[in-house]
Design a protein around this motif. Sequence first.
Motif, PDB file in Angstrom:
ATOM      1  N   ALA A 139      39.001  18.215  28.188  1.00 59.69           N
ATOM      2  CA  ALA A 139      37.537  18.161  28.157  1.00 59.69           C
ATOM      3  C   ALA A 139      36.925  18.446  29.516  1.00 59.69           C
ATOM      4  CB  ALA A 139      37.097  16.784  27.684  1.00 59.69           C
ATOM      5  N   SER A 140      35.649  18.933  29.511  1.00 60.26           N
ATOM      6  CA  SER A 140      34.966  19.203  30.773  1.00 60.26           C
ATOM      7  C   SER A 140      33.468  19.061  30.569  1.00 60.26           C
ATOM      8  CB  SER A 140      35.278  20.624  31.249  1.00 60.26           C
ATOM      9  OG  SER A 140      34.522  20.944  32.394  1.00 60.26           O
ATOM     10  N   GLN A 141      32.779  18.478  31.582  1.00 60.74           N
ATOM     11  CA  GLN A 141      31.330  18.327  31.460  1.00 60.74           C
ATOM     12  C   GLN A 141      30.566  19.309  32.330  1.00 60.74           C
ATOM     13  OE1 GLN A 141      33.271  16.272  33.394  1.00 60.74           O
ATOM     14  NE2 GLN A 141      32.053  14.592  34.215  1.00 60.74           N
ATOM     15  N   VAL A 142      31.287  20.221  33.033  1.00 58.80           N
ATOM     16  CA  VAL A 142      30.595  21.133  33.950  1.00 58.80           C
ATOM     17  C   VAL A 142      29.704  22.120  33.203  1.00 58.80           C
ATOM     18  CG1 VAL A 142      32.228  20.950  35.861  1.00 58.80           C
ATOM     19  CG2 VAL A 142      32.692  22.559  34.020  1.00 58.80           C
ATOM     20  N   GLY A 143      30.144  22.568  32.021  1.00 59.09           N
ATOM     21  CA  GLY A 143      29.334  23.506  31.250  1.00 59.09           C
ATOM     22  C   GLY A 143      28.047  22.875  30.765  1.00 59.09           C
ATOM     23  N   SER A 144      28.120  21.625  30.301  1.00 54.16           N
ATOM     24  CA  SER A 144      26.911  20.949  29.820  1.00 54.16           C
ATOM     25  C   SER A 144      25.964  20.661  30.974  1.00 54.16           C
ATOM     26  CB  SER A 144      27.274  19.650  29.086  1.00 54.16           C
ATOM     27  OG  SER A 144      28.019  18.782  29.905  1.00 54.16           O
ATOM     28  N   TYR A 145      26.496  20.398  32.176  1.00 51.54           N
ATOM     29  CA  TYR A 145      25.626  20.183  33.338  1.00 51.54           C
ATOM     30  C   TYR A 145      24.813  21.440  33.626  1.00 51.54           C
ATOM     31  CZ  TYR A 145      24.091  19.828  38.164  1.00 51.54           C
ATOM     32  OH  TYR A 145      23.321  19.843  39.300  1.00 51.54           O
ATOM     33  N   LEU A 152      16.144  22.490  32.392  1.00 56.07           N
ATOM     34  CA  LEU A 152      15.112  21.747  33.111  1.00 56.07           C
ATOM     35  C   LEU A 152      14.370  22.612  34.124  1.00 56.07           C
ATOM     36  CD1 LEU A 152      16.920  18.336  33.819  1.00 56.07           C
ATOM     37  CD2 LEU A 152      14.882  18.679  32.391  1.00 56.07           C
ATOM     38  N   LEU A 153      15.080  23.546  34.769  1.00 54.11           N
ATOM     39  CA  LEU A 153      14.460  24.357  35.814  1.00 54.11           C
ATOM     40  C   LEU A 153      13.243  25.120  35.276  1.00 54.11           C
ATOM     41  CD1 LEU A 153      17.569  25.827  37.708  1.00 54.11           C
ATOM     42  CD2 LEU A 153      15.909  24.153  38.564  1.00 54.11           C
ATOM     43  N   GLY A 154      12.124  24.926  35.930  1.00 58.74           N
ATOM     44  CA  GLY A 154      10.904  25.617  35.533  1.00 58.74           C
ATOM     45  C   GLY A 154      10.107  24.906  34.460  1.00 58.74           C
ATOM     46  N   TYR A 155      10.687  23.847  33.847  1.00 62.25           N
ATOM     47  CA  TYR A 155       9.972  23.115  32.800  1.00 62.25           C
ATOM     48  C   TYR A 155       8.898  22.228  33.434  1.00 62.25           C
ATOM     49  CZ  TYR A 155       9.052  19.956  28.890  1.00 62.25           C
ATOM     50  OH  TYR A 155       8.437  19.220  27.917  1.00 62.25           O
ATOM     51  N   ASP A 166      14.808  23.151  41.739  1.00 61.63           N
ATOM     52  CA  ASP A 166      16.216  22.961  42.066  1.00 61.63           C
ATOM     53  C   ASP A 166      16.319  21.873  43.129  1.00 61.63           C
ATOM     54  OD1 ASP A 166      18.915  23.194  42.248  1.00 61.63           O
ATOM     55  OD2 ASP A 166      18.947  25.219  43.077  1.00 61.63           O
ATOM     56  N   ASN A 167      16.137  20.622  42.698  1.00 60.36           N
ATOM     57  CA  ASN A 167      16.081  19.513  43.653  1.00 60.36           C
ATOM     58  C   ASN A 167      16.865  18.308  43.138  1.00 60.36           C
ATOM     59  OD1 ASN A 167      14.384  18.342  41.660  1.00 60.36           O
ATOM     60  ND2 ASN A 167      12.576  19.252  42.617  1.00 60.36           N
ATOM     61  N   LEU A 168      16.803  17.223  43.878  1.00 56.83           N
ATOM     62  CA  LEU A 168      17.590  16.031  43.566  1.00 56.83           C
ATOM     63  C   LEU A 168      17.234  15.441  42.204  1.00 56.83           C
ATOM     64  CD1 LEU A 168      19.671  13.944  44.550  1.00 56.83           C
ATOM     65  CD2 LEU A 168      17.798  12.700  45.647  1.00 56.83           C
ATOM     66  N   ILE A 169      15.956  15.425  41.856  1.00 55.31           N
ATOM     67  CA  ILE A 169      15.538  14.860  40.562  1.00 55.31           C
ATOM     68  C   ILE A 169      16.160  15.636  39.411  1.00 55.31           C
ATOM     69  CG2 ILE A 169      13.573  14.482  39.021  1.00 55.31           C
ATOM     70  CD1 ILE A 169      11.877  13.860  41.468  1.00 55.31           C
ATOM     71  N   THR A 170      16.099  16.964  39.482  1.00 57.36           N
ATOM     72  CA  THR A 170      16.672  17.807  38.438  1.00 57.36           C
ATOM     73  C   THR A 170      18.181  17.630  38.364  1.00 57.36           C
ATOM     74  OG1 THR A 170      14.916  19.446  38.733  1.00 57.36           O
ATOM     75  CG2 THR A 170      16.914  20.185  37.618  1.00 57.36           C
ATOM     76  N   HIS A 171      18.844  17.601  39.516  1.00 59.93           N
ATOM     77  CA  HIS A 171      20.297  17.435  39.542  1.00 59.93           C
ATOM     78  C   HIS A 171      20.704  16.096  38.936  1.00 59.93           C
ATOM     79  CE1 HIS A 171      20.204  20.186  43.355  1.00 59.93           C
ATOM     80  NE2 HIS A 171      19.966  20.849  42.239  1.00 59.93           N
ATOM     81  N   THR A 172      19.947  15.048  39.225  1.00 59.20           N
ATOM     82  CA  THR A 172      20.267  13.715  38.712  1.00 59.20           C
ATOM     83  C   THR A 172      20.084  13.652  37.199  1.00 59.20           C
ATOM     84  OG1 THR A 172      19.576  12.691  40.803  1.00 59.20           O
ATOM     85  CG2 THR A 172      19.720  11.256  38.875  1.00 59.20           C
ATOM     86  N   LEU A 173      18.957  14.158  36.698  1.00 63.05           N
ATOM     87  CA  LEU A 173      18.698  14.119  35.260  1.00 63.05           C
ATOM     88  C   LEU A 173      19.691  14.987  34.495  1.00 63.05           C
ATOM     89  CD1 LEU A 173      14.773  14.278  35.185  1.00 63.05           C
ATOM     90  CD2 LEU A 173      16.241  12.310  34.669  1.00 63.05           C
ATOM     91  N   ALA A 174      19.995  16.174  35.022  1.00 66.18           N
ATOM     92  CA  ALA A 174      20.928  17.074  34.346  1.00 66.18           C
ATOM     93  C   ALA A 174      22.328  16.472  34.291  1.00 66.18           C
ATOM     94  CB  ALA A 174      20.969  18.424  35.062  1.00 66.18           C
ATOM     95  N   SER A 175      22.760  15.857  35.381  1.00 63.42           N
ATOM     96  CA  SER A 175      24.098  15.261  35.402  1.00 63.42           C
ATOM     97  C   SER A 175      24.171  14.013  34.528  1.00 63.42           C
ATOM     98  CB  SER A 175      24.517  14.946  36.846  1.00 63.42           C
ATOM     99  OG  SER A 175      23.549  14.186  37.513  1.00 63.42           O
ATOM    100  N   VAL A 236      26.775  11.824  37.756  1.00 65.21           N
ATOM    101  CA  VAL A 236      25.591  11.947  38.612  1.00 65.21           C
ATOM    102  C   VAL A 236      26.008  12.140  40.067  1.00 65.21           C
ATOM    103  CG1 VAL A 236      23.586  10.756  39.540  1.00 65.21           C
ATOM    104  CG2 VAL A 236      24.047  10.662  37.082  1.00 65.21           C
ATOM    105  N   LEU A 237      26.860  11.248  40.563  1.00 66.14           N
ATOM    106  CA  LEU A 237      27.284  11.342  41.961  1.00 66.14           C
ATOM    107  C   LEU A 237      28.073  12.624  42.222  1.00 66.14           C
ATOM    108  CD1 LEU A 237      28.364   7.633  42.568  1.00 66.14           C
ATOM    109  CD2 LEU A 237      26.352   8.784  43.492  1.00 66.14           C
TER     110      LEU A 237
END
Length: 254
Positions: A139-145, A152-155, A166-175, A236-237
């Motif tokens: 299994a891998s979660q990189v594709g879903s990230y 999310l980008l541009g939404y 492309d910032n910390l908030i987006t990275h945190t929510l996506a992960s 997330v981390l």
Amino acid sequence: MQTLEHGGPGAPRPSFLSTLRLSLSERGFLGLYTGLSASVMRQMSYSLVRIGTYEKMKVALSKDSKPSNISLLGAASIAGAMGGVAGNPADVLLVRMTSDTVRPPEQRYNYSNAIAGLVRLVKEEGAQALGRGLGTNVASQVGSYDFFKSSLLGYTLPGIDYRFGDNLITHTLASLAAGTFATTVCSPADVLRSRIMASTDSSLVHVLQKSLREEGARFLFKGWLPAFIRLGPNTVLLFVFFEQLKKSWRAVAV
């Protein structure tokens, strides 16, 4: 929790809290970190190969145009499978070390650390034991990230006029979304993998038949809550730090 088999009709089902209490009573607070050396070994093998391979494949797919979600999913599956192969020995050790707490004393493996466990595993069960449960460990979660991040980008959030960049908030929510998705989708394979790795002679077919007969299909999602408590923050981390490292490397390269 994944390795605990239900005792039959009328027997209580082990819950997250009851298993936690048992672990604390058996080994104290430090018992919550049982298997840490195997966990570190797993991250340094599984995650290293998985993420490194996926990034290389993504760069290759992005040369001519933006890769599709299907292409990224395929790349993530291949990278996850390669990571699963690389990290499988550490996974076997991790499952066995953490499940010792709920085993009868005479059935415990009692590996003192990951290196000692690796030596004993090969010596007592042969080199083939390093591949135990390999079929369920891809299994891998990189594709879903990447999928959640690109979605999310541009939404723009309605009402508060906030646009995701492309910032910390987006990275945190996506992960966080990727961690939730991976925990749910991978749970059946994760439970089967843990039960196979925890034993010395059970096959996938035997474990599946026995568990379905005695516990029903619900056993495939046993331990979902603690799995999410682990995988959510881990994802997330992992990706937040990874995004910052990528930006730093690009700055150095320029």
